[in-house]
Design a protein around this motif. Structure first.
Motif, mmCIF file in Angstrom:
data_model
loop_
_atom_site.group_PDB
_atom_site.id
_atom_site.type_symbol
_atom_site.label_atom_id
_atom_site.label_comp_id
_atom_site.label_asym_id
_atom_site.label_seq_id
_atom_site.Cartn_x
_atom_site.Cartn_y
_atom_site.Cartn_z
ATOM 1 N N LYS A 136 0.845 -1.201 0.000
ATOM 2 C CA LYS A 136 0.000 0.000 0.000
ATOM 3 C C LYS A 136 0.880 1.251 0.000
ATOM 4 N N GLU A 137 1.920 1.222 0.817
ATOM 5 C CA GLU A 137 2.831 2.370 0.867
ATOM 6 C C GLU A 137 3.502 2.601 -0.488
ATOM 7 N N TRP A 138 3.891 1.510 -1.098
ATOM 8 C CA TRP A 138 4.545 1.621 -2.407
ATOM 9 C C TRP A 138 3.563 2.190 -3.438
ATOM 10 N N ALA A 139 2.329 1.696 -3.378
ATOM 11 C CA ALA A 139 1.317 2.171 -4.329
ATOM 12 C C ALA A 139 1.067 3.663 -4.129
ATOM 13 N N GLU A 140 1.125 4.094 -2.885
ATOM 14 C CA GLU A 140 0.935 5.520 -2.618
ATOM 15 C C GLU A 140 2.087 6.340 -3.184
ATOM 16 N N HIS A 141 3.281 5.785 -3.090
ATOM 17 C CA HIS A 141 4.451 6.504 -3.585
ATOM 18 C C HIS A 141 4.474 6.535 -5.112
ATOM 19 N N LEU A 142 4.166 5.414 -5.712
ATOM 20 C CA LEU A 142 4.277 5.307 -7.177
ATOM 21 C C LEU A 142 3.021 5.795 -7.893
ATOM 22 N N GLY A 143 1.902 5.719 -7.186
ATOM 23 C CA GLY A 143 0.623 5.919 -7.855
ATOM 24 C C GLY A 143 0.106 4.558 -8.291
ATOM 25 N N LYS A 144 -1.195 4.422 -8.274
ATOM 26 C CA LYS A 144 -1.804 3.120 -8.580
ATOM 27 C C LYS A 144 -1.382 2.601 -9.943
ATOM 28 N N ARG A 145 -1.319 3.504 -10.899
ATOM 29 C CA ARG A 145 -1.028 3.110 -12.270
ATOM 30 C C ARG A 145 0.367 2.502 -12.392
ATOM 31 N N ARG A 146 1.362 3.201 -11.846
ATOM 32 C CA ARG A 146 2.738 2.697 -11.965
ATOM 33 C C ARG A 146 2.937 1.435 -11.143
ATOM 34 N N MET A 147 2.213 1.365 -10.017
ATOM 35 C CA MET A 147 2.313 0.150 -9.199
ATOM 36 C C MET A 147 1.789 -1.046 -9.992
ATOM 37 N N ARG A 148 0.714 -0.841 -10.683
ATOM 38 C CA ARG A 148 0.139 -1.923 -11.483
ATOM 39 C C ARG A 148 1.089 -2.310 -12.607
ATOM 40 N N GLN A 149 1.663 -1.310 -13.247
ATOM 41 C CA GLN A 149 2.623 -1.577 -14.321
ATOM 42 C C GLN A 149 3.823 -2.353 -13.792
ATOM 43 N N LEU A 150 4.282 -1.978 -12.610
ATOM 44 C CA LEU A 150 5.431 -2.648 -12.001
ATOM 45 C C LEU A 150 5.134 -4.125 -11.795
ATOM 46 N N ARG A 151 4.014 -4.391 -11.141
ATOM 47 C CA ARG A 151 3.661 -5.784 -10.879
ATOM 48 C C ARG A 151 3.442 -6.556 -12.171
ATOM 49 N N GLU A 152 2.889 -5.876 -13.117
ATOM 50 C CA GLU A 152 2.609 -6.529 -14.404
ATOM 51 C C GLU A 152 3.922 -6.903 -15.103
ATOM 52 N N ALA A 153 4.866 -5.979 -15.094
ATOM 53 C CA ALA A 153 6.163 -6.249 -15.740
ATOM 54 C C ALA A 153 6.901 -7.375 -15.016
ATOM 55 N N LEU A 154 6.870 -7.341 -13.698
ATOM 56 C CA LEU A 154 7.553 -8.372 -12.924
ATOM 57 C C LEU A 154 6.917 -9.740 -13.164
ATOM 58 N N THR A 155 5.617 -9.751 -13.247
ATOM 59 C CA THR A 155 4.915 -11.009 -13.492
ATOM 60 C C THR A 155 5.303 -11.569 -14.860
ATOM 61 N N SER A 156 5.428 -10.691 -15.819
ATOM 62 C CA SER A 156 5.832 -11.121 -17.152
ATOM 63 C C SER A 156 7.267 -11.653 -17.152
ATOM 64 N N LEU A 157 8.095 -10.979 -16.398
ATOM 65 C CA LEU A 157 9.501 -11.380 -16.319
ATOM 66 C C LEU A 157 9.643 -12.771 -15.721
ATOM 67 N N ARG A 158 8.700 -13.094 -14.887
ATOM 68 C CA ARG A 158 8.727 -14.386 -14.231
ATOM 69 C C ARG A 158 8.764 -15.525 -15.240
ATOM 70 N N GLU A 159 8.144 -15.278 -16.378
ATOM 71 C CA GLU A 159 8.095 -16.317 -17.404
ATOM 72 C C GLU A 159 9.486 -16.759 -17.857
ATOM 73 N N ILE A 160 10.432 -15.836 -17.811
ATOM 74 C CA ILE A 160 11.766 -16.212 -18.286
ATOM 75 C C ILE A 160 12.806 -16.271 -17.165
ATOM 76 N N THR A 161 12.381 -16.035 -15.920
ATOM 77 C CA THR A 161 13.371 -16.059 -14.842
ATOM 78 C C THR A 161 13.034 -17.070 -13.756
ATOM 79 N N ASP A 162 11.815 -17.599 -13.775
ATOM 80 C CA ASP A 162 11.428 -18.526 -12.713
ATOM 81 C C ASP A 162 11.315 -19.936 -13.259
ATOM 82 N N PRO A 163 12.301 -20.759 -12.937
ATOM 83 C CA PRO A 163 12.290 -22.133 -13.432
ATOM 84 C C PRO A 163 11.091 -22.910 -12.903
ATOM 85 N N TRP A 164 10.413 -22.350 -11.926
ATOM 86 C CA TRP A 164 9.291 -23.042 -11.313
ATOM 87 C C TRP A 164 7.938 -22.519 -11.797
ATOM 88 N N ALA A 165 7.973 -21.510 -12.635
ATOM 89 C CA ALA A 165 6.718 -20.860 -13.033
ATOM 90 C C ALA A 165 5.862 -21.773 -13.906
#
Lengths: 153, 153
Positions: free
Chosen positions: B124-153
DNA sequence: TGACATTGGTCAGAGGCTCTGACTAATTTG
DNA sequence: CAAATTAGTCAGAGCCTCTGACCAATGTCA
């Protein structure tokens, strides 16, 4: 304590901590493997975490300890090993006779060059997967987050 | 090996690995502090990294080891401690008589509840700092990255 | 200036983490 | 069924990290 909630089962969205950690570890693994392959296999992960934090003009043991989040005794222990392996040397701090600056040696800069190359390669792969735009947004968001999460920023 | 490049000095952009690690560590520190304050101070970070990976229906030692990136001997050692402290128990795996499932005990779910609360707060604190939009983008990008960095995904 | 607190660092010792190697038991494969 | 694989344990060694105690240089302040 992370994913796929307790005994109740309802799979919520993945903890942001895990999301950050996964790519971090993947990158670190790649760097370590490349370093070892290039012959830099005479230091440990713990030593690397200290080595990584030595600035271009040397850094005090206390500062290294603080940034690496270990006690100064531990940092001293690790710097001892790095010194024996030829990655760093300690020089007197001209501004404080109690202190010494831990400085990177030639070998450390050579290793850094290898590491930087791998990081650049991995970042390129990530940019290809995400697209340039999302990669930029990612770095931008993380940089912003640093303001509230990095006591050293 | 990370920031503020070698002896040459030209300050380039910060290594993405560092950028990922900083908020990760900040979050982990917060969770740990809260856990300790809530009385869950009888396990270590190494034990927590294993505990964190136990699924709702139990997980095999070998799988825990692989996900935590330690040997199965190390994982076994850590699970022993967690078992003594009452966080987990081992039950026979009904599908394979060689194996046992490491299952979280009540105490583990209670700790998880505390940890989840802190994670939610920090997010919540991070979302307040970044703004909801950028927080969502951040999580979205990280989730996508998981596809090529998480051998367990 | 001179006592006192602070800061940079080391030494010693204890305990925790992680690895390699060797081994047992159950399962899978051909 | 024999051989290879997989789950897990035991033993031992080495590395990492901490606490506590300590010394020397620096900073503070009356």
């Amino acid at each position: 304590m992370t994913a796929d909630g307790g005994p109740d089962g309802a799979e919520p969205e993945t903890n942001t901590g895990v999301l950050l950690f996964l790519p971090y570890r993947a990158l670190e693994n790649r760097v370590f493997a490349a370093l070892a392959e290039a012959g830099f296999d005479d230091f440990t992960p713990a030593q690397a975490r200290v080595l990584q934090r030595i600035g271009p003009h040397g850094t005090r043991l206390t500062d290294l300890a603080e940034q690496a989040q270990v006690t100064k005794q531990t940092a001293g222990f690790l710097v001892d090993q790095l010194e024996k392996a030829g990655y760093v040397r300690r020089v007197p701090d001209p501004t404080d006779r109690r202190a010494r600056l831990v400085c990177g040696a030639e070998k450390a800069w050579a290793a850094k060059e290898v590491a930087d190359g791998v990081v650049a390669q991995v970042e390129k792969e990530w940019a290809e997967h995400l697209g340039k735009r999302r990669m930029r947004q990612l770095r931008e968001a993380l940089t912003s987050l640093r303001e509230i999460t990095d006591p050293w920023a």
